[in-house]
Design a protein around this motif. Structure first.
Motif, PDB file in Angstrom:
ATOM      1  N   UNK A  49       0.833  -1.200   0.000  1.00 27.95           N
ATOM      2  CA  UNK A  49       0.000   0.000   0.000  1.00 27.95           C
ATOM      3  C   UNK A  49       0.865   1.246   0.000  1.00 27.95           C
ATOM      4  N   UNK A  50       0.254   2.358  -0.330  1.00 31.01           N
ATOM      5  CA  UNK A  50       0.956   3.643  -0.338  1.00 31.01           C
ATOM      6  C   UNK A  50       2.271   3.552  -1.114  1.00 31.01           C
ATOM      7  N   UNK A  51       2.187   2.991  -2.282  1.00 34.22           N
ATOM      8  CA  UNK A  51       3.395   2.755  -3.071  1.00 34.22           C
ATOM      9  C   UNK A  51       4.041   4.068  -3.502  1.00 34.22           C
ATOM     10  N   UNK A  52       5.373   4.031  -3.554  1.00 34.36           N
ATOM     11  CA  UNK A  52       6.165   5.190  -3.925  1.00 34.36           C
ATOM     12  C   UNK A  52       7.011   4.853  -5.157  1.00 34.36           C
ATOM     13  N   UNK A  53       7.422   5.858  -5.903  1.00 35.88           N
ATOM     14  CA  UNK A  53       8.279   5.582  -7.063  1.00 35.88           C
ATOM     15  C   UNK A  53       9.534   4.784  -6.698  1.00 35.88           C
ATOM     16  N   UNK A  54      10.053   4.991  -5.507  1.00 38.00           N
ATOM     17  CA  UNK A  54      11.258   4.274  -5.098  1.00 38.00           C
ATOM     18  C   UNK A  54      10.990   2.801  -4.787  1.00 38.00           C
ATOM     19  N   UNK A  55       9.737   2.388  -4.799  1.00 35.60           N
ATOM     20  CA  UNK A  55       9.418   0.968  -4.661  1.00 35.60           C
ATOM     21  C   UNK A  55       9.548   0.222  -5.992  1.00 35.60           C
ATOM     22  N   UNK A  56       9.768   0.967  -7.054  1.00 35.53           N
ATOM     23  CA  UNK A  56       9.932   0.347  -8.364  1.00 35.53           C
ATOM     24  C   UNK A  56      11.134  -0.581  -8.368  1.00 35.53           C
ATOM     25  N   UNK A  57      10.901  -1.836  -8.754  1.00 35.52           N
ATOM     26  CA  UNK A  57      11.958  -2.843  -8.731  1.00 35.52           C
ATOM     27  C   UNK A  57      11.399  -4.144  -9.286  1.00 35.52           C
ATOM     28  N   UNK A  58      12.285  -5.101  -9.475  1.00 34.99           N
ATOM     29  CA  UNK A  58      11.859  -6.471  -9.723  1.00 34.99           C
ATOM     30  C   UNK A  58      11.771  -7.157  -8.365  1.00 34.99           C
ATOM     31  N   UNK A  59      10.628  -7.750  -8.099  1.00 34.62           N
ATOM     32  CA  UNK A  59      10.386  -8.393  -6.816  1.00 34.62           C
ATOM     33  C   UNK A  59      10.515  -9.913  -6.997  1.00 34.62           C
ATOM     34  N   UNK A  60      11.274 -10.519  -6.088  1.00 32.45           N
ATOM     35  CA  UNK A  60      11.542 -11.946  -6.149  1.00 32.45           C
ATOM     36  C   UNK A  60      10.998 -12.647  -4.910  1.00 32.45           C
ATOM     37  N   UNK A  61      10.330 -13.734  -5.135  1.00 33.12           N
ATOM     38  CA  UNK A  61       9.870 -14.596  -4.049  1.00 33.12           C
ATOM     39  C   UNK A  61      11.020 -15.509  -3.623  1.00 33.12           C
ATOM     40  N   UNK A  62      11.120 -15.749  -2.334  1.00 41.30           N
ATOM     41  CA  UNK A  62      12.163 -16.620  -1.804  1.00 41.30           C
ATOM     42  C   UNK A  62      11.560 -17.632  -0.841  1.00 41.30           C
ATOM     43  N   UNK A  63      12.037 -18.859  -0.943  1.00 39.04           N
ATOM     44  CA  UNK A  63      11.697 -19.908   0.019  1.00 39.04           C
ATOM     45  C   UNK A  63      12.992 -20.444   0.604  1.00 39.04           C
ATOM     46  N   UNK A  64      13.060 -20.423   1.926  1.00 40.65           N
ATOM     47  CA  UNK A  64      14.229 -20.957   2.622  1.00 40.65           C
ATOM     48  C   UNK A  64      13.803 -22.204   3.378  1.00 40.65           C
ATOM     49  N   UNK A  65      14.478 -23.317   3.088  1.00 44.44           N
ATOM     50  CA  UNK A  65      14.132 -24.582   3.718  1.00 44.44           C
ATOM     51  C   UNK A  65      14.963 -24.808   4.979  1.00 44.44           C
ATOM     52  N   UNK A  66      14.481 -25.661   5.874  1.00 41.80           N
ATOM     53  CA  UNK A  66      15.194 -25.905   7.122  1.00 41.80           C
ATOM     54  C   UNK A  66      16.524 -26.617   6.899  1.00 41.80           C
ATOM     55  N   UNK A  67      16.707 -27.191   5.709  1.00 43.45           N
ATOM     56  CA  UNK A  67      17.985 -27.831   5.399  1.00 43.45           C
ATOM     57  C   UNK A  67      18.989 -26.817   4.870  1.00 43.45           C
ATOM     58  N   UNK A  68      18.574 -25.542   4.852  1.00 46.07           N
ATOM     59  CA  UNK A  68      19.492 -24.483   4.464  1.00 46.07           C
ATOM     60  C   UNK A  68      19.523 -24.157   2.989  1.00 46.07           C
ATOM     61  N   UNK A  69      18.580 -24.673   2.233  1.00 45.59           N
ATOM     62  CA  UNK A  69      18.548 -24.436   0.785  1.00 45.59           C
ATOM     63  C   UNK A  69      17.568 -23.318   0.475  1.00 45.59           C
ATOM     64  N   UNK A  70      17.946 -22.486  -0.477  1.00 43.32           N
ATOM     65  CA  UNK A  70      17.100 -21.368  -0.910  1.00 43.32           C
ATOM     66  C   UNK A  70      16.625 -21.571  -2.333  1.00 43.32           C
ATOM     67  N   UNK A  71      15.390 -21.160  -2.594  1.00 44.24           N
ATOM     68  CA  UNK A  71      14.836 -21.161  -3.936  1.00 44.24           C
ATOM     69  C   UNK A  71      14.272 -19.778  -4.228  1.00 44.24           C
ATOM     70  N   UNK A  72      14.370 -19.412  -5.528  1.00 45.17           N
ATOM     71  CA  UNK A  72      13.924 -18.085  -5.955  1.00 45.17           C
ATOM     72  C   UNK A  72      12.935 -18.176  -7.104  1.00 45.17           C
ATOM     73  N   UNK A  73      11.995 -17.249  -7.092  1.00 49.32           N
ATOM     74  CA  UNK A  73      11.104 -17.127  -8.228  1.00 49.32           C
ATOM     75  C   UNK A  73      11.791 -16.403  -9.375  1.00 49.32           C
ATOM     76  N   UNK A  74      11.076 -16.276 -10.484  1.00 49.81           N
ATOM     77  CA  UNK A  74      11.652 -15.678 -11.678  1.00 49.81           C
ATOM     78  C   UNK A  74      11.658 -14.152 -11.618  1.00 49.81           C
ATOM     79  N   UNK A  75      10.910 -13.598 -10.681  1.00 49.39           N
ATOM     80  CA  UNK A  75      10.852 -12.148 -10.545  1.00 49.39           C
ATOM     81  C   UNK A  75       9.636 -11.563 -11.236  1.00 49.39           C
ATOM     82  N   UNK A  76       9.073 -10.540 -10.623  1.00 53.24           N
ATOM     83  CA  UNK A  76       7.938  -9.839 -11.213  1.00 53.24           C
ATOM     84  C   UNK A  76       8.180  -8.336 -11.080  1.00 53.24           C
ATOM     85  N   UNK A  77       7.950  -7.614 -12.153  1.00 54.61           N
ATOM     86  CA  UNK A  77       8.236  -6.194 -12.183  1.00 54.61           C
ATOM     87  C   UNK A  77       7.125  -5.407 -11.512  1.00 54.61           C
ATOM     88  N   UNK A  78       7.516  -4.505 -10.634  1.00 56.73           N
ATOM     89  CA  UNK A  78       6.608  -3.538 -10.037  1.00 56.73           C
ATOM     90  C   UNK A  78       7.113  -2.148 -10.415  1.00 56.73           C
TER      91      UNK A  78
END
Length: 114
Positions: free
Chosen positions: A81-110
């Protein structure tokens, strides 16, 4: 095979709102945390918000009070909410597993612009 499917990015005017969602499939280990990061050209990827498996949340200083992260099973959402021009970026989803592995989404432009 782990897949993170993001949705909800786009163009919005300053002061407007967007909601991002990320659905994780193929997860076979317990999730430690899910979150959102963002990146602009020439800068490092930065934390926007994250939520742990016990429900604790963490927000980047620049989005506190404006963004809200939530999680339901293997889906994580980010209400912006209350988005600002400085919020413009590619946003990436991240999942961190308990075994220490990270996964990333492909990114979505805002893009926040009038």
């Amino acid at each position: 095979q782990v897949q993170l499917v993001e949705s909800g990015g786009g163009l919005v005017q300053p002061g407007g709102s967007l909601r991002l969602s990320c659905a994780a499939t193929g997860i076979t280990f317990s999730i430690n945390a899910m979150g959102w990061y963002r990146q602009v050209p020439g800068k490092q990827r930065e934390l926007v918000a994250a939520v742990t498996r016990v429900g604790s949340t963490n927000y980047g200083d620049s989005v506190k009070g404006r963004f809200t992260i939530s999680r339901s099973s293997n889906t994580v959402s980010l209400q912006m909410n209350s988005l600002k021009p400085e919020d413009t970026a590619v946003y990436y989803c991240n999942v961190n597993l308990i075994i220490g592995r990270d996964y990333w989404g492909q990114g979505t432009q805002v893009t926040v612009s009038s």
